[in-house]
Design an enzyme around this catalytic site. Structure first.
Site, PDB file in Angstrom:
ATOM      1  N   TYR A 147       0.555  -0.969  -0.077  1.00  0.00           N
ATOM      2  CA  TYR A 147       0.012   0.018  -0.166  1.00  0.00           C
ATOM      3  C   TYR A 147       0.724   1.257   0.222  1.00  0.00           C
ATOM      4  CZ  TYR A 147       0.226   1.170   4.345  1.00  0.00           C
ATOM      5  OH  TYR A 147       1.362   1.057   6.633  1.00  0.00           O
ATOM      6  N   ARG A 151       7.899   4.633  -4.464  1.00  0.00           N
ATOM      7  CA  ARG A 151       8.668   3.400  -2.940  1.00  0.00           C
ATOM      8  C   ARG A 151       6.924   2.519  -3.646  1.00  0.00           C
ATOM      9  NH1 ARG A 151       7.177   5.304   2.516  1.00  0.00           N
ATOM     10  NH2 ARG A 151       5.365   6.077   2.160  1.00  0.00           N
ATOM     11  N   ARG A 166      -7.450 -20.044  -2.453  1.00  0.00           N
ATOM     12  CA  ARG A 166      -6.585 -20.659  -1.252  1.00  0.00           C
ATOM     13  C   ARG A 166      -5.501 -21.502  -1.488  1.00  0.00           C
ATOM     14  NH1 ARG A 166      -4.714 -22.432   3.579  1.00  0.00           N
ATOM     15  NH2 ARG A 166      -3.727 -20.154   5.113  1.00  0.00           N
ATOM     16  N   HIS A 209      -0.446 -21.183  -0.920  1.00  0.00           N
ATOM     17  CA  HIS A 209       0.427 -20.118  -0.577  1.00  0.00           C
ATOM     18  C   HIS A 209       0.882 -19.823  -1.631  1.00  0.00           C
ATOM     19  CE1 HIS A 209      -0.882 -21.220   3.514  1.00  0.00           C
ATOM     20  NE2 HIS A 209       0.420 -20.350   4.129  1.00  0.00           N
ATOM     21  N   LYS A 235       6.904  -1.781   1.978  1.00  0.00           N
ATOM     22  CA  LYS A 235       5.092  -0.831   2.742  1.00  0.00           C
ATOM     23  C   LYS A 235       4.040  -2.158   2.586  1.00  0.00           C
ATOM     24  CE  LYS A 235       2.988   2.812   3.444  1.00  0.00           C
ATOM     25  NZ  LYS A 235       2.974   3.245   4.810  1.00  0.00           N
ATOM     26  N   GLU A 258      11.489   1.936  14.221  1.00  0.00           N
ATOM     27  CA  GLU A 258      10.926   3.272  13.738  1.00  0.00           C
ATOM     28  C   GLU A 258       9.913   3.091  14.554  1.00  0.00           C
ATOM     29  OE1 GLU A 258       9.594   2.569   9.545  1.00  0.00           O
ATOM     30  OE2 GLU A 258       9.381   0.139  10.076  1.00  0.00           O
ATOM     31  N   LEU A 281      10.637   0.968   7.144  1.00  0.00           N
ATOM     32  CA  LEU A 281      10.355   1.873   6.120  1.00  0.00           C
ATOM     33  C   LEU A 281      10.922   2.673   5.471  1.00  0.00           C
ATOM     34  CD1 LEU A 281       7.905   1.495   4.194  1.00  0.00           C
ATOM     35  CD2 LEU A 281       7.096   3.169   5.145  1.00  0.00           C
TER      36      LEU A 281
HETATM   37  N1  PMP Z   1       7.433   3.620   9.182  1.00  0.00           N
HETATM   38  C1  PMP Z   1       5.888   3.242   9.245  1.00  0.00           C
HETATM   39  C2  PMP Z   1       6.017   1.294   9.426  1.00  0.00           C
HETATM   40  C3  PMP Z   1       4.845   3.222   8.403  1.00  0.00           C
HETATM   41  O1  PMP Z   1       3.915   2.347   8.367  1.00  0.00           O
HETATM   42  C4  PMP Z   1       4.867   4.378   8.113  1.00  0.00           C
HETATM   43  C5  PMP Z   1       3.842   5.708   7.682  1.00  0.00           C
HETATM   44  N2  PMP Z   1       4.015   5.553   6.225  1.00  0.00           N
HETATM   45  C6  PMP Z   1       6.095   5.325   8.004  1.00  0.00           C
HETATM   46  C7  PMP Z   1       7.214   4.507   8.862  1.00  0.00           C
HETATM   47  C8  PMP Z   1       6.300   6.973   6.945  1.00  0.00           C
HETATM   48  O2  PMP Z   1       6.145   6.812   6.023  1.00  0.00           O
HETATM   49  P1  PMP Z   1       6.035   8.046   5.082  1.00  0.00           P
HETATM   50  O3  PMP Z   1       7.109   9.573   5.842  1.00  0.00           O
HETATM   51  O4  PMP Z   1       6.075   7.783   3.980  1.00  0.00           O
HETATM   52  O5  PMP Z   1       4.506   8.216   5.476  1.00  0.00           O
END
Ligand code: PMP
Length: 287
Positions: free
Chosen positions: A34, A53, A101, A103, A148, A180, A204
């Site tokens: 996403y 991304r 279904r 995998h 993501k 994070e 991410l």
């Molecule tokens: N890390 C994670 C796990 C996230 O879900 C997000 C939000 N999308 C971010 C970092 C920050 O990314 P962005 O600055 O692109 O929103």
């Protein structure tokens, strides 16, 4: 409010009418990716970076990109145009599609493409003037956090810990080092330098990575990406949190302990001013 219109597999339809078969692999396996892009006064912010991304995430899980750039541009501008809010964010989700279904990847199946615009409600001034509280927890997620992915169970459980502790975000640590937040990146200010976790498979890479690097340069704030030890969070001068919908927020408490002076700090104030300008607003609230 107008009824919300969403995009699903080539059609624009009311949210209530959008339906996905139960065998969609997004539902069955969390097999999808996403993206979330903010739009200020009709202008998608850093859209090329978000789109790049999305393409990287799709490539990493071997889903063929269902649209060319013009196709994606059209979907987000069409969704924006169908809603009255001046600032919006568009959520885009692509799953591997609908199949019996099993995998292994199905053959000959088209991805499911869903996109939805919502009002972008930015954190109020009151949140920025007091700052937010965060907690820490072990990072129990998998080792491809750079994708993501819609498989967000680890992030969901982390965020719930924050909610139960009365905090705004849960920041995760792996082997004693910062990764994070459950839906955000965390930044550490020490001796005037802005520090972030390395761009690797453990985080991410937020679109605000590159942005903050550029804004730091503009504000003459040294910027460095390196591993950040747990102790460095607790002895930081300032902590900052970023995401598409939260922009850049000051963190003033961590595990109920004050960060620095316990008030939003000068590095945050400079970067927030620069952030506002980058999004086409004045440097200070109300301008
Ligand atoms: N890390 C994670 C796990 C996230 O879900 C997000 C939000 N999308 C971010 C970092 C920050 O990314 P962005 O600055 O692109 O929103």
């Amino acid at each position: 409010m107008n009824a919300q219109t969403v995009y699903l597999n080539g059609q624009y339809l009311p949210l209530e009418e959008a339906r996905v078969p139960v065998l969609d692999r997004g539902f069955i396996f969390g097999d999808g990716v996403y993206e979330v892009v903010p739009i200020y006064a009709g202008v998608p912010f850093r859209w090329r970076h978000h789109l790049a991304r999305l393409k990287r995430s799709l490539a990493k899980i071997a889903i063929t990109n269902p649209h060319d750039d013009a196709g994606w541009d059209h979907i987000i501008s069409e969704l924006f145009g169908r809603h009255p809010w001046p600032n919006q964010f568009v959520y885009i989700q692509v799953t591997r599609g609908v199949a019996k279904r099993d995998h292994a990847f199905p053959v000959g199946v088209s991805p499911t493409v869903f996109a939805m615009a919502s009002e972008l409600v930015l954190p109020p001034d009151s949140v920025r003037s007091t700052g937010i509280a965060i907690i820490t927890a072990p990072d129990e997620r998998w080792l491809h956090c750079d994708i993501k992915s819609t498989s967000l169970l680890g992030n969901v459980l982390a965020r719930q810990k924050a909610v139960e502790a009365g905090a705004a975000e849960c920041v995760m640590l792996r082997d004693g080092f910062l990764t994070e937040g459950s839906a955000s990146n965390l930044w550490v200010v020490r001796n005037g330098t802005l520090l972030g976790s390395p761009r690797d498979h453990l985080v991410l890479e937020g679109i605000r990575y590159r942005l903050l690097e550029e804004l730091a340069e503009l504000c003459e704030i040294p910027f460095e990406l390196r591993r950040i030890a747990r102790e460095e969070l607790f002895s930081a001068d300032e902590l900052l949190l970023t995401s598409a919908t939260k922009e850049v927020l000051p963190v003033t408490s961590i595990n109920a302990q004050a960060v620095g002076t316990g008030k939003p700090g000068p590095v945050w104030a400079k970067l927030y001013g620069a952030y506002r300008q980058a999004t086409g607003r004045g440097a200070t609230a109300g301008s």
